[in-house]
Design a protein around this motif. Structure first.
Motif, PDB file in Angstrom:
ATOM      1  N   UNK A 244       0.799  -1.152  -0.074  1.00  0.00           N
ATOM      2  CA  UNK A 244       0.071  -0.122  -0.246  1.00  0.00           C
ATOM      3  C   UNK A 244       0.755   1.358   0.028  1.00  0.00           C
ATOM      4  N   UNK A 245       2.016   1.051   0.645  1.00  0.00           N
ATOM      5  CA  UNK A 245       2.850   2.277   0.831  1.00  0.00           C
ATOM      6  C   UNK A 245       3.493   2.709  -0.828  1.00  0.00           C
ATOM      7  N   UNK A 246       4.026   1.367  -1.404  1.00  0.00           N
ATOM      8  CA  UNK A 246       4.601   1.608  -2.468  1.00  0.00           C
ATOM      9  C   UNK A 246       3.274   2.327  -3.471  1.00  0.00           C
ATOM     10  N   UNK A 247       2.101   1.692  -3.517  1.00  0.00           N
ATOM     11  CA  UNK A 247       1.167   2.291  -4.507  1.00  0.00           C
ATOM     12  C   UNK A 247       0.750   3.741  -4.154  1.00  0.00           C
ATOM     13  N   UNK A 248       0.822   4.072  -2.786  1.00  0.00           N
ATOM     14  CA  UNK A 248       0.706   5.581  -2.790  1.00  0.00           C
ATOM     15  C   UNK A 248       1.923   6.410  -3.241  1.00  0.00           C
ATOM     16  N   UNK A 276      11.799  -4.789   1.475  1.00  0.00           N
ATOM     17  CA  UNK A 276      13.167  -4.412   0.935  1.00  0.00           C
ATOM     18  C   UNK A 276      12.810  -3.802  -0.579  1.00  0.00           C
ATOM     19  N   UNK A 277      11.951  -4.989  -1.261  1.00  0.00           N
ATOM     20  CA  UNK A 277      11.802  -4.797  -2.429  1.00  0.00           C
ATOM     21  C   UNK A 277      10.775  -3.735  -3.132  1.00  0.00           C
ATOM     22  N   UNK A 278       9.988  -3.381  -2.021  1.00  0.00           N
ATOM     23  CA  UNK A 278       8.765  -2.592  -2.556  1.00  0.00           C
ATOM     24  C   UNK A 278       9.373  -1.010  -2.025  1.00  0.00           C
ATOM     25  N   UNK A 285      11.440   6.447  -2.327  1.00  0.00           N
ATOM     26  CA  UNK A 285      11.065   7.875  -1.595  1.00  0.00           C
ATOM     27  C   UNK A 285      12.642   8.443  -1.589  1.00  0.00           C
ATOM     28  N   UNK A 286      12.548   9.676  -1.369  1.00  0.00           N
ATOM     29  CA  UNK A 286      13.861  10.376  -1.522  1.00  0.00           C
ATOM     30  C   UNK A 286      14.709  10.343  -0.165  1.00  0.00           C
ATOM     31  N   UNK A 287      13.838   9.935   0.912  1.00  0.00           N
ATOM     32  CA  UNK A 287      14.474  10.024   2.251  1.00  0.00           C
ATOM     33  C   UNK A 287      13.766   8.856   3.055  1.00  0.00           C
ATOM     34  N   UNK A 288      14.519   8.118   4.016  1.00  0.00           N
ATOM     35  CA  UNK A 288      13.758   7.201   4.865  1.00  0.00           C
ATOM     36  C   UNK A 288      14.100   7.407   6.413  1.00  0.00           C
ATOM     37  N   UNK A 289      13.356   7.685   7.256  1.00  0.00           N
ATOM     38  CA  UNK A 289      13.717   7.660   8.501  1.00  0.00           C
ATOM     39  C   UNK A 289      13.030   6.799   9.220  1.00  0.00           C
ATOM     40  N   UNK A 290      13.956   5.804   9.696  1.00  0.00           N
ATOM     41  CA  UNK A 290      13.428   4.172  10.166  1.00  0.00           C
ATOM     42  C   UNK A 290      13.890   4.231  11.731  1.00  0.00           C
ATOM     43  N   UNK A 291      12.813   4.196  12.575  1.00  0.00           N
ATOM     44  CA  UNK A 291      13.118   3.675  13.975  1.00  0.00           C
ATOM     45  C   UNK A 291      12.742   2.215  14.195  1.00  0.00           C
TER      46      UNK A 291
END
Length: 349
Positions: A244-248, A276-278, A285-291
């Motif tokens: 869903x996030x990839x489609x968005x 990882x794939x999606x 995305x241009x930037x990822x902030x992962x907690x």
């Protein structure tokens, strides 16, 4: 009576959120009282699973006052954000037929014929135009930078996520709205919560403002306020969230795209492969902030992590400790979320 019905029909047309039902649809947070997104229940031990309220939650003013100045999220402008607009810039005696200003050309011809003493209708419409009659519109192409961004905040609300961990994720709602709402002309903000299945909240469209948090007091923010109340407590999977996030993201090709996510990644290996794939590959995305509510070992299964990312490893001690200083945890997150690279929280060790 007819006048009253006409008034009601016009009211319902102009105000689609007005209801004639016996139960009102006006959000209770529209009432004149201090606006807080989360419940307050300080002093209760953190526990290891979700409770009825978010323990140790913070309001808008506290987050703005103590943490926002430490945000170091990079401002990334998507190359395709440049827009081109054609504008009229006056008149000219030279131009293409498609640029001909017919009205002004006719007036110019009438002036010439009047000077010549020949204002007969036949002369106006049958005689050819002279070069001095012709008036063309002059156009120019203006290039402008449209700073628009997509911000997605995903949170794991499954049973393995504790109250304090859920508070950490939800606190980002305030920080991200304030940060992006003051740095981009328009921000489309989505919240996505997930257990096994994922649910999308938004978009909340945030125009640039010195105080973008005002939008949380409006009816437009109802979906995001509902997102901030999610408790959860079931099983977990990253599959539905990843798809869903990839489609968005695919719908926002000309936007700068940011993904923020908080979860423990306690899922099957095939879910991690899908994540990882999606999401990590193909510059979705241009930037990822992962907690990550775990130690760094949980990320060893990933073969690719975007360089333009900030990975914060919190450890599970936060979830089980009775002496968690929520303020210090949030302070650390706001200082590091945005720095490129991997960081491990060690204050409680």
């Amino acid at each position: 009576m007819n006048t009253k019905w006409k008034y009601l029909r016009r009211l319902l047309k102009e105000k689609p959120n007005v209801s004639l039902d016996k139960t009102t649809k006006i959000p209770r947070l529209m009432l004149p009282r201090p606006m807080y997104v989360w419940e307050f229940d300080l002093g209760i031990s953190a526990g290891s699973g979700p409770g009825n309220v978010d323990e140790g939650a913070f309001g808008r003013d506290e987050i703005v006052k103590y943490f926002l100045s430490d945000f170091q999220i990079p401002i990334i402008i998507e190359e395709s954000s440049y827009e081109f607009e054609v504008k009229k810039e006056g008149k000219s005696k030279i131009g293409r037929t498609s640029q001909l200003d017919i009205e002004r050309t006719l007036k110019q011809k009438m002036k010439r014929l009047a000077i010549e003493g020949n204002l007969e209708p036949e002369a106006l419409f049958n005689e050819p135009f002279s070069d001095e009659d012709l008036i063309f519109n002059r156009f120019s192409i203006k290039e402008s930078l449209s700073k628009k961004c997509l911000v997605v905040l995903g949170i794991d609300v499954s049973g393995s996520i504790s109250d304090i961990e859920r508070v950490i994720a939800k606190s980002l709602v305030i920080g991200l709205i304030q940060f992006f709402g003051t740095n981009f002309e328009m921000t489309d903000f989505y919240g996505i919560s997930h257990e096994v299945s994922a649910k999308i909240f938004g978009p909340l469209k945030i125009p640039k403002s010195d105080n973008p948090l005002y939008i949380l007091d409006t009816e437009e923010s109802l979906s995001i306020r509902e997102f901030a109340k999610i408790q959860g407590g079931g099983g977990t999977s990253l599959y539905d969230f990843s798809i869903k996030t990839r489609n968005l993201a695919s719908k926002y090709k000309n936007y700068s795209r940011y993904l923020f996510y908080a979860g423990d990644f306690s899922v099957f290996s095939n879910d991690l492969e899908i994540f990882e794939k999606q999401l990590f590959r193909d510059n979705v995305f241009h930037f990822y902030g992962i907690i990550v509510y775990d130690n760094e070992g949980v990320f060893n299964t990933f073969s690719y992590i975007p360089s333009n990312s900030s990975i914060l490893f919190m450890g599970r001690e936060i979830a089980v400790s009775n002496n968690v200083d929520t303020i210090s945890v949030l302070n650390w997150i706001f200082k590091h979320l945005g720095k490129r690279g991997k960081f491990s929280y060690a204050q409680n060790r």
